[in-house]
Write an enzyme that holds these catalytic residues in place. Structure first.
Site, PDB file in Angstrom:
ATOM      1  N   ARG A   1      11.143   5.737   1.150  1.00 33.03           N
ATOM      2  CA  ARG A   1      12.962   5.672   1.530  1.00 33.03           C
ATOM      3  C   ARG A   1      13.152   4.650   2.170  1.00 33.03           C
ATOM      4  NH1 ARG A   1      14.132  11.096   4.822  1.00 33.03           N
ATOM      5  NH2 ARG A   1      13.394  10.446   6.538  1.00 33.03           N
ATOM      6  N   TYR A   2      12.012   4.822   3.345  1.00 31.35           N
ATOM      7  CA  TYR A   2      12.520   3.321   4.257  1.00 31.35           C
ATOM      8  C   TYR A   2      12.245   2.036   3.557  1.00 31.35           C
ATOM      9  CZ  TYR A   2       7.728   4.297   4.575  1.00 31.35           C
ATOM     10  OH  TYR A   2       6.449   4.069   3.491  1.00 31.35           O
TER      11      TYR A   2
ATOM     12  N   VAL B   1       0.716  -1.243   0.177  1.00 24.86           N
ATOM     13  CA  VAL B   1      -0.471   0.202   0.048  1.00 24.86           C
ATOM     14  C   VAL B   1       1.181   1.556  -0.300  1.00 24.86           C
ATOM     15  CG1 VAL B   1      -1.830  -0.674   1.204  1.00 24.86           C
ATOM     16  CG2 VAL B   1       0.002  -0.358   2.753  1.00 24.86           C
ATOM     17  N   GLY B   2       2.116   0.909   0.210  1.00 21.32           N
ATOM     18  CA  GLY B   2       3.287   2.054   0.540  1.00 21.32           C
ATOM     19  C   GLY B   2       4.377   1.882  -0.008  1.00 21.32           C
ATOM     20  N   LYS B   3       4.917   2.736  -0.610  1.00 16.98           N
ATOM     21  CA  LYS B   3       7.039   2.995  -0.800  1.00 16.98           C
ATOM     22  C   LYS B   3       7.223   4.163  -0.163  1.00 16.98           C
ATOM     23  CE  LYS B   3       6.414  -0.693  -4.492  1.00 16.98           C
ATOM     24  NZ  LYS B   3       6.911  -1.606  -5.826  1.00 16.98           N
TER      25      LYS B   3
ATOM     26  N   ASP C   1      11.086  14.182  12.579  1.00 13.24           N
ATOM     27  CA  ASP C   1      10.050  14.047  11.406  1.00 13.24           C
ATOM     28  C   ASP C   1       8.753  14.204  10.732  1.00 13.24           C
ATOM     29  OD1 ASP C   1      10.718  13.955   8.538  1.00 13.24           O
ATOM     30  OD2 ASP C   1      11.322  11.733   8.946  1.00 13.24           O
TER      31      ASP C   1
ATOM     32  N   GLU D   1       9.215  -0.445   2.552  1.00 16.01           N
ATOM     33  CA  GLU D   1       7.280  -0.432   2.061  1.00 16.01           C
ATOM     34  C   GLU D   1       6.845  -0.896   3.085  1.00 16.01           C
ATOM     35  OE1 GLU D   1       8.833  -3.190  -2.285  1.00 16.01           O
ATOM     36  OE2 GLU D   1       7.502  -3.946  -0.829  1.00 16.01           O
ATOM     37  N   VAL D   2       5.342  -0.650   2.365  1.00 21.52           N
ATOM     38  CA  VAL D   2       4.089  -0.098   3.688  1.00 21.52           C
ATOM     39  C   VAL D   2       3.067  -1.972   3.649  1.00 21.52           C
ATOM     40  CG1 VAL D   2       1.990   0.106   4.778  1.00 21.52           C
ATOM     41  CG2 VAL D   2       4.681   1.486   5.116  1.00 21.52           C
TER      42      VAL D   2
END
Length: 505
Positions: A214-215, A210-212, A332, A217-218
């Protein structure tokens, strides 16, 4: 230099080398052939005879003669070179038969070294072998590091005095709510026990990405029919994973406006180490994503702002007591690190850069992560590198700056008189899409610019009040900015005023 000195001595010092000199009564001198412009006679007398050749340009100069003092030994010991050769002898007319040209040809030449094909092959093959050996060593080191990580996990499990089978049976058919409620009421104040976390993590099925970022993926995952969010960190961001895991497991962070933590696991999957952080799943995604898809009214706008402020107050304030928590600064804060819940309230996520402080021992824990946040949301003192790194309040003021920018993002998408601006990130009209550190420093510190506030906001009491609030978060002087608690109280007053207006209508 030595050759030049000798040549100068030969040319300029008559005591050392003379042609035509004569001392027939001295038995220690030899009669030598003398062939030189300075020779008056074809013979000379000296302690030794010599023949020399000097390459002066393209024409060699040949000379024969005698040395007449004690320094002759130095001249005779001059090593041959490509430009000069001197050969001495002792005996009457001994230099007569010395031929000069072969002397010069015997001097060492600076010729290039030629390598045979076999030598080149050996060199290439040996280089390849060395590279292969180094690669094997690197692989063995990586495997050893991975093995050590897994051993640390098993050691951590052993400290909890339980085995996987027993914990799995204890988890049983419990829901996540049951497990978390038990954790909160058991007095640990640090989330689920480690082995329960690992058991839950290994029973999760990944459904969709559901998301990408710099850390990493989710993913949306499922555990016993319940949706969970699985944040899979890339190996290069291990410090952020470790920091977030450390904070969630040692601090009482249960709060409705902080993303709910479930489990953390370092595991080996597909022959690689994966770093998982498992949290509650919120289908609306991040505030950044939500604002790009949706506009909001003033009620939802205030819900967003108040809930973020509530979460920030909980982070910033220390809770004293055995079940307390240290004060935490996020470092952050941005719309991508804030999630929108189903009830259209927000919760703060991503504590990988967080800083902790405890008044009990006055200890500041900044972690071991060199990153300092997202450039677009950096406060002036961070961009100028003038922040007091040993002062915890300085980090809280950085969060307040970022909160003001997030509030600006939400307010732009708030309808008033049937109008709402399209979504844009802070400073969208002043810096590139991916601004550099220097881009932001120039705009924020040198020019002291702030996000543009549209005129329409001032015709709406709620948006006008929010504009005033965000400006008080953007002071250049950090100590002049509002505190999270003051922001929360101010937003509460704005919300109450809005409710009164609606009731009067």
């Amino acid at each position: 230099m030595a050759q030049c000195s000798i040549l100068v001595l030969l040319l300029l010092t008559p005591k050392v080398f003379r042609c035509g000199a004569e001392d027939k009564d001295n038995p220690s001198q030899f009669q030598c052939v003398c062939e030189d412009n300075s020779c008056g006679r074809p013979v000379c007398y000296g302690q030794s005879c010599f023949a020399s050749v000097t390459q002066n340009g393209e024409v060699p100069v040949y000379r024969k003669g005698c040395f007449n003092d004690d320094q002759s030994g130095l001249m005779c010991k001059t090593p041959p070179s490509e430009t000069q050769v001197v050969q001495c002898c002792n005996g009457n007319l001994c230099n007569r038969n010395i031929t000069a040209m072969p002397l010069l040809s015997q001097a060492p030449k600076g010729e290039p070294i030629e390598y045979s094909v076999e030598t080149l092959i050996i060199f290439v093959v040996s280089t390849v072998i060395v590279l292969i050996v180094l690669s094997l060593v690197a692989v063995l080191i990586c495997r050893k590091i991975h093995q050590n990580r897994m051993e640390r996990l098993h050691a951590r499990d052993a400290e909890n005095g339980a085995i996987d089978g027993l914990i799995a049976s204890n988890v049983g058919d419990s829901t996540l709510a049951d497990l978390l409620d038990h954790s909160c009421t058991s007095g640990s104040g640090s989330g689920l026990p480690f082995l329960v976390q690992r058991t839950v993590a290994r029973q999760i099925t990944l459904v969709e990405c559901v998301g990408k970022g710099r850390y990493g993926e989710v993913w949306r995952g499922q555990w016993q029919g319940e949706n969970v969010a699985v944040k899979i960190f890339s190996s290069r961001d291990e410090k952020s994973w470790f920091r977030e895991t450390e904070i969630y497991n040692t601090v009482l962070l249960r709060h409705e406006n902080i993303l709910g933590f479930i489990a953390s696991d370092m595991t080996s999957r597909n022959s690689s180490t994966q770093l998982w952080l498992i949290t509650h799943y919120h289908e609306n995604g991040s505030l950044y994503d939500y604002l790009q898809r949706n506009t909001v009214d003033t009620v939802v706008c205030l819900n967003f702002a108040l809930s973020i402020a509530n979460g920030l107050v909980h982070l910033h304030n220390e809770i004293f007591g055995t079940e307390g928590k240290p004060a935490i600064a996020h470092r952050d804060l941005k719309s991508k690190n804030i999630l929108v819940k189903k009830n259209l309230h927000c919760c703060i996520a991503d504590l990988g850069l967080a800083v902790m402080h405890s008044q009990t021992n006055n200890q500041l824990d900044v972690g071991n992560n060199p990153k300092v946040g997202t450039k677009r949301y950096m406060a002036p003192e961070v961009l100028e590198e003038s922040i007091q790194v040993d002062c915890f309040d300085a980090y809280k003021r950085v969060d307040i700056w970022a909160f003001g920018l997030v509030l600006w993002e939400v307010t732009r998408r708030t309808f008033s008189n049937g109008i709402a601006e399209e979504y844009k990130p802070p400073f969208y009209d002043l810096v590139p899409n991916d601004p550099s550190f220097e881009d932001m420093r120039k705009i924020v510190c040198v020019e002291q610019q702030r996000p543009n506030i549209p005129n329409r906001w001032f015709s709406d009491p709620t948006l006008s009040a929010l504009a005033k609030l965000m400006k008080e978060c953007w002071y250049q002087n950090p100590s002049a900015r509002l505190t999270a608690l003051r922001i929360k109280k101010t937003l509460g007053k704005i919300s109450n005023s809005l409710e009164k207006v609606k009731m009067d209508c």
